[in-house]
Structure formats: C-alpha cells, structure tokens
Design an enzyme around this catalytic site. Structure first.
Site, PDB file in Angstrom:
ATOM      1  N   ASP A   1       0.808  -1.215   0.000  1.00 29.42           N
ATOM      2  CA  ASP A   1       0.000   0.000   0.000  1.00 29.42           C
ATOM      3  C   ASP A   1       0.847   1.273   0.000  1.00 29.42           C
ATOM      4  O   ASP A   1       0.430   2.301  -0.533  1.00 29.42           O
ATOM      5  CB  ASP A   1      -0.996   0.011   1.154  1.00 29.42           C
ATOM      6  CG  ASP A   1      -0.383  -0.291   2.508  1.00 29.42           C
ATOM      7  OD1 ASP A   1       0.857  -0.447   2.598  1.00 29.42           O
ATOM      8  OD2 ASP A   1      -1.140  -0.368   3.491  1.00 29.42           O
TER       9      ASP A   1
ATOM     10  N   ASP B   1       3.652   1.012  13.193  1.00 31.79           N
ATOM     11  CA  ASP B   1       2.866  -0.226  13.240  1.00 31.79           C
ATOM     12  C   ASP B   1       3.501  -1.386  14.012  1.00 31.79           C
ATOM     13  O   ASP B   1       2.792  -2.097  14.715  1.00 31.79           O
ATOM     14  CB  ASP B   1       2.525  -0.722  11.834  1.00 31.79           C
ATOM     15  CG  ASP B   1       1.587   0.204  11.093  1.00 31.79           C
ATOM     16  OD1 ASP B   1       0.897   0.990  11.748  1.00 31.79           O
ATOM     17  OD2 ASP B   1       1.568   0.165   9.859  1.00 31.79           O
TER      18      ASP B   1
END
Length: 885
Positions: free
Chosen positions: A71, A482
C-alpha cells in the site's frame, strides 16, 4: 497493519497540489534520466515484511513469475531461485513519493515480460501528485510512466479490493483501469501509453467509508474496484467480449459487457447490501466467483457472503461456507486453482479475533472445509502448522489464551492466490507479512500443510527515527510505524522480536546516551499503558517508565550524554524532564508544548529544542529553556536537528518548506547563532558518521536538494563540498524522517523510508578506512554456480553463488569472469563490480567478505545480451580457478 500509515510530514508538500486535466485527454508520458553518483551498494536492514500486502499477481502463462503490491512500499517481483522478492519501484523520487503506493498490478499473459502498475497513495490533499500507470517491458527492471488526470489511492480505504487494473488476455494492447473518487472506468488501447474514460460505463460508484470525514480520506468514493475478463469469449488477437467490473455500490456491485466494452449492463439477480471485493472467473467451468463484504475494508467488515454466477445461464448460487448470521467478518481473498478449477479458496479478511480464517472447496463451492475448527471451545484443531523461524517477530511476543494462537494466521487477508502452475503453492498477504505454503495438497489428504513467511526481500516498514550507537552489541536502533521497531545486531538477519515491555504500536522517537550507549530510551504510541521505555543493556531488554499526566502519544525524547537524565516532549502535554529513569517527571519551563527535543552529545545538562522557528537551549538538565536569539530559521515545524558527538555545542539543523526558509544550518555556539550553508538548496535530515581517513571532522549525511538535484548526500569536509551517494535507481520516494551515519564504519549510512524499510548503503571500498587497500586474495578451493533465472528479449537476470570448498575462512573475495557473447551487466547487488569489455570482476562488500570454510556467498545482477546468452565457462577467485557447478 491495522493502523493507517499516513505521511505526517507531507502536509507541507501538499501546497503544490496539481490541477487535474479534462478526463478524456490522453495523459502525458515521461521518463526518468539517470544522474551520476558515488559508488554505493544498497541493502535493507532485514526485517522481512512489516506492512500490508493487499495484492499478489501470478502470471497465467509463465511459471514462477509473480508480483506483489504494497500500500505504501512499492511493488515486487518473485525470484524463484532464491525464494525472495526484488523491489521494482526504488526509482520513485522525492517529488513523486506518492507513486510508491500501488493500487493495482497486472502481468501480461500474452507477453510475460510486460507488467503494469497503477500508482498513487492518496486521493485527497495529502498526496500532491496525480496517479499514474507505469508500464515495463522488462518485468519491472525499468519503467515508462503515463500520468493520469486524477489521483489513485494505494493507501486509501478499499485498497484490498481488486485488481482495478486488468489486461485483455486475448488482445493485450487493451487494458482497463477502475478509478476511485467518481472518476469511472478507463481504457487504453495502446498498451497503457494513453488512456481515456469509458464514458458509457453506467456507475462510478457511491460507497464511502465515512461521509463525515472532512479530511477526504474516509469520505472518498471507493469507485471502480476490479475488472475481470472471460477469456473464453475471445480468440488470440481479438478483444475479449465478456468483461465483468466490480463497483463500490452496495446495491449495484457487478456490471458486464458482452461486446468488448461497447455497452454495459448491471448483472441481473445479483446480491445486494454488499460490496464485491473480488471477482474471479473460472472459464473452464463457466463460473464467476464473488467474495462479498458489507464494508470496503481492509480493517472493517462485519458480514459477508460468497456467491457463484454461471456465466452461460445467469444463475446465481449462494455458496457461502457459513450462514450470514454466523459471520462477524466479510469475505475478500478469493482464488481458483487453475490446475483443478473446481477448487476454490477464500478468506475471512476482517476476522480479527481469534484469527483470520481460510476456506477451501474442491467442488466449486458446494461444500467447504476450514483451515481451523473448534474441537471443544476454546480449543482449536488446525489443518496447518506455522513455521515463523525466518521471521520470529511474527509472534509479536504474545502468549495468548485459547482460542487465540501465536503466531496468528493473520489479519487483513485480502490477497490470496494459488499458483496457476502448482496446486501445492499458495500465497496470501496480511497486515504484517506475506505467508505461503508449498504443500497445500495436504489440506485435502488429511495431513497438515506448513505455512511460512514467503516475504524475504519485501521490506515494508515506515521509519520514524534511527540511531547508530558507537559501541555495544547493537548496530542500529529503529523506530517504526505499526510494529514498533527493532534492535539490529546483524543487519543481514531478521531480529528475533520487536521492542517489548512495553510493545508500542508505533515508536515515534528514540535516543541513546552518547557516552554510555547501554542506556537507551524510546517513546511511542500505545492504546493503553505507558508511552516511554528504558533499557540499561544496549536495548536488549526494556522496562516501562511512568507517564506524566495528559500524555496521549510518543512525541520526541532525548537522553543526556551520560544517561543521567531525560527530556521528553510527548503528545498531549508539555515538555517534561526527569533524572533517573522517568519515575517522576517535572514540567520544563520556557519551551512550548510540541517542541522537538535533542541532547548535547557531550554536556549531560545541555538539551536543545525547536518549535515554530525558534531554537531553545537548556543548561540545567531540561528544567528550564531559553529561546535563542538566532534568526532566519524555518518558521514551520518540518525541522530535524542533531548535535555532533564529541564536540559540545556543535549543532546542525535541517528543514523548512518551499514557501519560506529551507536548507541546512550549522551552529558552533550551542544554538546561540546559526549559519546557513549557501551550497545546500533544501535539506530535510542531518546525521553523522565515522570521519573519512585523514579528515578531522565527522562525515555528514543528509537527504537534500543540492545543485538542483534531490538525493542523499555525504560531506567529509564539514559541509564545504557534497557528493551525491545514491542514484536515480535508488531514491525510495520520501526519505525525510531520519538519517544517520555509522560511527564505526566509514561511509555507511542508514536512511529512513516511508514504506521501504531501513535502507543502508556502503561505499564501494567498504570497511572502516574509507576504501583503499589491495584486492582480497583468498586461498583454497572454490565452486561457482551461475544461473540465468530470467531471460527476455535483450535482457536477463542471473544469480551467482560462490562457495568456499577449502579448509580456511576467507576475509574478502574477488571473483572474475569473461562473458562469451559480449553480455553487459546493468545492475548488480550484494557485491561491488566493474566491467571492461567482456571481463567482469565482482568483489565483496563490507558485510559479506567473511566466508567460512564450507559456506557460500551469493550475488545477483541484471544484464543485456544480443544474439546468444551463453554462460561463462570459467571463474577465477583471485589467481585461483574455481570449479563450475
């Protein structure tokens, strides 16, 4: 991962927002021009994965040719000989960083050397550039680009649906692209060079994740989400007649053309109340399979169904493996076994707890089995075993209670593909890695198939901060989005675990005590719990600190030079200071909340801060700060600064914006005054590394624009002159978060990226002395294996394995050969190289020079050829001729 990774510093860049062109115009075609650079080799500090893989694409006509898209981190090609992935979009530069977000990929089934990528990261103002379609005739080794008159969203909601880009399998000059934001369906009839909107397509989509989102992120129309051809309705050289298109519309999600795109109609009788995430066609049996969810994903989805549509009769059959009432997730991942088309698999992509689920049918969806079932709740019986020994951090340090297990099968499992040439091989993407198996057939035979990470080479972390200590076992500390970050003791190996105790979702800043590198501090984001952690053993083990009142996020942190105290500027409250390990914090005076803080690397009581154009100095351990009289600094907050190790008060500051002050500044009086370097146009990071041989000042590194050229630069003379050390093939999009040299290895530099992980580079000479010396001359027997792993018209890729078959270890190596047919090396990795005529010499780089007896070292390259591409017949290691395997 679960959280949306947004490039925070990009808001300053968004002022250059492009104006769209009329939708029917052909897009502008551009190419990139190579620029000279110092000779560097580039690698990743291995993490393996670390982010969302929303798409996997196998070529349908050539075995072992596969691609993966991420992404925010570019696209990759599978390398079968090494079971690794090769990055394909490292050439994306600073000004078009958004093109590292890949919303779709398509591999040409007629000419497998051709591959296409639809790129662009955000459809709102966060990304200043429009999207583009990239096309390659050499499997992604090089690209040509056609700009589009609208944006694409590789990191937008709905990015796991697809593929939005598709090639007509009968007439490969025809491509379709589904656009977001109400821009409709687009078509190219000249192999992707020009594009025009299909103006008669009846539905541009209407589904948005959250209409109340004023940023334009969650409120964007997710648009046209996939295109699928029925290859049985065409013949070679003529356009395929039947085309199916998925639309983000809960009531009208599937359309079809039966006349090669001349007209379109809503598919009658289709399910409503759902979005069709995937449409996969089995032309052998005449079925279109569809996976449905009530949401666009990749995070949300509470209900779902699977359906089968008979293309000849128009009959719809609900083939859901569980009743809708029993789902708490949507379906997305969907694949057909091309060797056995009645075999279908699907994923429950949004099943977060206790795990995702994989479903498999061998009778076209009439019956299903699951990857795991409950025996007696909460106990599970798995059809698989998981081996994460190659990426041990995938356990996340968890020891959950049943029915959860560690490691998990995954989450955000929207990509799922069975190899069209090998029914035993299946790959699927998750929010953290790419998993796969090569013995899938055991699912049906009653055995347990093995799932492993199949992700080596694919690095997809967003880097917030980097620190390279001068001593201790750690070579590098990283602060990552993350997954928190890692302590690397060996850059070529995957660390066993991310930082724990506590485990931050994102580490925003870290620091070590310059004269006592065993003391390390990090801060970050966490849903609940402390936002600061300390280590007293060089980052090997951690313990949580205590938050002052009001802290909501990590912010920035600085350790005193001797580790005796810390200054912290967290989100949610003002700047704080503490002696010891943060058991009690006090508010600093004289400095505004949200300031960036750093420490002097010599004086343990001196700290620095910056906020909104003002530089601040504390000489009492952070208790109080005083605004410097320095003027002319950037007025905004897109600034990073660092103090030089070994010299008190030596501070470098980089940053700014194009509408104001922007560049690199230097202070030698502890920030009382700054001098702007006139030879630096723009700079965004500054870091220090070991001084060059004979130099009296540490080496400077910066991500900057110098002489009108954007790149990564090095100075060995205190900024008087600069050398660009990257090249146009190695740009990695946005590199503005952090940079640092290595204090122990001259020339080594660590670079942050926003989706390509931690990149590090070594000079051609490698080693600790800045190069020079004589060529290595190892002794003893050697064996060379030379493999051509891919070949296409005019180009090829090869792997070389050099084995030490003697009895003594090598401390360096130099391998020479001659090409028999005039072949040329284009790019070579994992070694330095030169070529003169047909003769090539490859030498070790700093990290792979030692080769123990019985061990081997490998490197690879891409090259060019004409006429014949025969293998070299002889290889020499120094003066010794090697055996050719």
């Amino acid at each position: 991962m679960r959280r949306t990774r947004i490039l925070t510093a990009v808001l300053a860049l968004a002022a250059g927002l492009l104006v769209g062109t009329p939708p029917a115009l052909a897009a502008r075609e551009t190419t990139q021009v190579a620029l000279a650079a110092d000779s560097y080799t580039w690698h990743n500090a291995r993490i393996d994965g670390g982010g969302f893989v929303p798409g996997i694409v196998f070529n349908r006509s050539e075995k072992n040719l596969a691609y993966a898209r991420t992404d925010i981190g570019g696209a990759y090609r599978w390398q079968e000989s090494t079971k690794t992935w090769t990055p394909l979009l490292d050439s994306v530069g600073w000004d078009q960083w958004g093109h590292t977000g890949v919303v779709s990929l398509a591999s040409d089934p007629v000419d497998p050397s051709k591959v296409y990528a639809a790129v662009g990261t955000y459809t709102n103002s966060w990304d200043p550039t429009n999207g583009a379609v990239l096309r390659s005739a050499d499997r992604g080794a090089s690209w040509q680009k056609t700009d589009l008159p609208f944006k694409l969203g590789g990191n937008m909601p709905g990015r796991g649906m697809g593929e939005r880009l598709a090639i007509d399998p009968n007439k490969d000059s025809v491509l379709y692209l589904g656009a977001p934001s109400g821009k409709g369906l687009w078509r190219s009839t000249d192999s992707g060079v020009t594009w025009a909107q299909v103006t008669n397509f009846p539905n541009v989509g209407n589904y948005v994740q959250d209409a109340t989102d004023t940023s334009g992120y969650a409120s964007d129309n997710q648009g046209i989400t996939w295109v699928t051809f029925d290859e049985s309705t065409g013949t070679a050289g003529t356009a395929t007649k039947a085309i199916y298109v998925g639309v983000a519309d809960l009531q009208n999600s599937v359309y079809r053309s039966t006349d090669a795109g001349a007209t379109w109609t809503r598919l009658a009788g289709q399910p409503t109340g759902y979005l069709a995430h995937k449409g996969v066609l089995d032309a052998v049996n005449g079925y279109l399979y569809l996976s449905y969810s009530d949401k666009g994903g990749p995070y949300d989805g509470g209900k779902g169904q699977l359906w089968r549509y008979a293309t000849a009769t128009g009959t719809w059959t609900n083939i859901s493996p569980v009743a809708e009432a029993d789902t708490y997730y949507g379906f997305s991942g969907l694949t057909v076994d091309r060797q056995h088309p009645g075999t279908v698999m699907a994923t429950a992509y949004s099943s977060w707890w206790p795990d995702t689920q994989l479903f498999r049918s061998t009778d076209s969806g009439a019956t299903w089995t699951k990857a795991w079932d409950y025996t007696s709740y909460p106990n599970r019986s798995n059809r698989y075993t998981m081996d994460v020994s190659s990426s041990p951090w995938l356990t996340f340090g968890a020891n959950p209670s049943p029915p959860e297990q560690a490691p998990k099968l995954g989450w955000m499992t929207e990509a799922l593909e069975i190899d069209p040439f090998d029914s035993n091989r299946m790959m699927y993407g998750t929010g953290a890695t790419l998993y796969g198996t090569e013995n899938l057939g055991k699912w049906d035979s009653g055995g347990q198939f093995t799932i492993k990470p199949m992700v080596q080479g694919l690095e997809e972390t967003a880097v917030d901060d980097l620190a390279a200590p001068p001593s201790g076992g750690a070579q590098l500390f990283s602060a990552l989005g993350d997954i928190g970050g890692f302590r690397h003791t060996d850059l070529t190996k995957v660390p066993s675990l991310m930082y724990t105790s506590p485990t931050f979702t994102t580490t925003t800043s870290l620091d070590f005590a310059e004269t006592n590198p065993n003391t390390v501090v990090r801060v970050g984001n966490l849903d609940s719990g402390p936002h600061i952690a300390f280590s007293t053993d060089n980052g090997a083990n951690w313990f949580a600190g205590t938050d002052p009142s009001g802290v909501s996020g990590g912010g920035t942190v600085a350790a005193a030079a001797d580790g005796s105290r810390f200054v912290w500027s967290p989100a949610g409250t003002g700047v704080q200071y503490a002696t010891g390990f943060g058991s009690s914090w006090s508010a600093s005076s004289g400095i505004p909340a949200g300031a960036t803080v750093e420490s002097d690397r010599v004086d343990p009581k001196t700290f620095y801060g910056f906020k909104s154009g003002k530089f601040y100095v504390s000489t009492d351990g952070g208790a109080s700060f005083t605004a410097s009289a320095a003027t002319g600094l950037p007025s905004g907050d897109s600034v990073r600064f660092n103090a030089l190790p070994g010299t008190k008060g030596d501070v470098w500051l980089a940053g700014g914006a194009t509408d104001g002050a922007y560049g690199l500044w230097h202070s030698t009086d502890g920030g009382a005054s700054f001098a702007k370097l006139s030879n630096v146009d723009q700079a965004d990071t500054i870091g220090f590394g070991k001084a060059a041989a004979g130099a009296s000042y540490q080496t400077l590194y910066t991500s900057a624009k110098i002489g009108g050229v954007r790149g990564v630069f090095r100075s060995t003379d205190k900024g008087a002159t600069w050398t660009r050390i990257n090249d146009d093939a190695h740009q990695w999009g946005w590199t503005g978060a952090a940079i640092t040299g290595d204090p122990r290895v001259y020339g080594r530099v660590y670079i942050s990226t926003n989706g390509r992980g931690v990149v590090y580079g070594d000079t051609a000479g490698g080693g600790d002395d800045g190069g020079g010396g004589t060529d290595p001359t190892p002794s003893g027997a050697c064996t060379v294996t030379y493999r051509i792993t891919n070949q296409w018209t005019g180009g090829f890729q090869a792997d070389v394995r050099l084995a030490n078959t003697g009895t003594a270890s090598w401390t360096g190596w130099s391998l020479a050969w001659s090409f028999p047919n005039g072949q040329t090396v284009g790019q070579l990795w994992n070694a330095d190289w030169t070529q003169s005529g047909a003769s090539v010499t490859a030498k070790n780089v700093s990290w792979n020079g030692t080769v123990a007896a019985g061990s081997s070292v490998s490197f690879g390259f891409t090259g060019g050829w004409t006429g014949t591409n025969a293998r070299p017949s002889s290889f020499k290691l120094g003066d010794q001729t090697c055996t050719v395997a």
